[in-house]
Design an enzyme around this catalytic site. Sequence first.
Site, short mmCIF file in Angstrom:
data_model
loop_
_atom_site.label_atom_id
_atom_site.label_comp_id
_atom_site.label_asym_id
_atom_site.label_seq_id
_atom_site.Cartn_x
_atom_site.Cartn_y
_atom_site.Cartn_z
N MET A 124 0.83 -1.06 -0.06
CA MET A 124 -0.17 -0.07 0.10
C MET A 124 1.00 1.21 -0.10
O MET A 124 1.45 1.34 0.94
CB MET A 124 -0.84 -0.09 1.29
N CYS A 180 -2.90 -1.64 -10.06
CA CYS A 180 -2.85 -0.51 -9.33
C CYS A 180 -3.92 0.40 -10.24
O CYS A 180 -3.48 0.41 -11.46
CB CYS A 180 -1.70 0.12 -9.13
N GLY A 217 -8.83 -8.77 -1.77
CA GLY A 217 -10.20 -8.09 -1.74
C GLY A 217 -11.23 -8.25 -0.70
O GLY A 217 -11.73 -9.63 -0.46
N GLY A 258 -4.92 -5.95 3.05
CA GLY A 258 -4.52 -4.65 2.54
C GLY A 258 -5.17 -3.78 3.67
O GLY A 258 -4.63 -3.50 4.68
N ARG A 259 -6.18 -3.11 3.26
CA ARG A 259 -6.81 -2.08 4.11
C ARG A 259 -7.23 -2.25 5.37
O ARG A 259 -7.18 -1.59 6.36
CB ARG A 259 -8.22 -1.29 3.33
#
Length: 323
Positions: free
Chosen positions: A17, A100, A201, A224-225
């Site tokens: 990230m 990306c 995801g 990720g997030r």
Amino acid sequence: MQIGNLKIEGHAGLAPMAGVADRAMRELCREQGAAYTVGELVSAKGVTLGDRKSGLLLQVHPAERPMALQLFGREPAVMADAARRAMDQQPDWIDINMGCPAPKVAGHGGGAALMKDPVLAADITRAVAKAVPVPVTVKIRSGWDDEHINAVEVARRCEDAGAAAVTVHGRTRAQMYAPPVNRDIIRQVKEAVSIPVIGNGDVTSAVDAARMLEETGCDFLLVGRAAMGAPWIFAQINAWLDHERILPPPPVSQRMAYLLRQAERMVEYKGEAIAMREIRKHAGWYMRGLRGAAAYRREAGAISSMEDLARLCLRAVEENRGA
């Protein structure tokens, strides 16, 4: 999971990230059970031109390993040259970004724009795989938009070109990050290739992790997030998948301790001035769900020293006792 000759232990790695998953965060996530880390997105052209910032982003440190360095670009020769230069840092493998969606990346033909040109995607993979002695992986999206869902074709071509594994983010570039992830396309890729497939995801909890693995058959996960302000998610995923044990979120005092530890490392690695600017967003993520979170985030936006951050953390703990 096996990436080339490299055995990866665990279930989930930390996704790259840009501007977020720096060395301090990567190390903390490894301590909390992330199976591997991936460096921030680096411009291959910047590397070949000797750009100082690009060079700094290629650094690999022992506490981050196993670690991949991720490159983006659209010229096979430039990507291969950058990969060779990256080997000075002895990464465990090289990851090629084909996912990306950012305009400054995809708008110049790199990242997710490669989903529009499967032949070029394969050519880049082949060039990089021939250039370095470590495995090469690719990260793709489901496609460019809903009319061009071609992850299966891109994955097959990249496998034929020498990719050792493929990460599939189950959204198109047009979708960015907003809609629910399409797990079916990840399953289709898994059924179409023989190399490991890493699902990416909407893995925001241990339950999500189990669902992703079950519904797609993928070999591994990338988070990720959901790890922003919550590095313990990897420990939670491991506890559930290994022992069917639900690991609750840490108490507020421990959450603030993680935040301070991350900030201290950022100060060590970047200096206090830069670290304090960058830690503000992380502090806001760590404060999510707390009583008074909105006020804490406003205060976090103005911190300029470790003392400021320590006072904010102490107040959050005192005002959320029992939470």
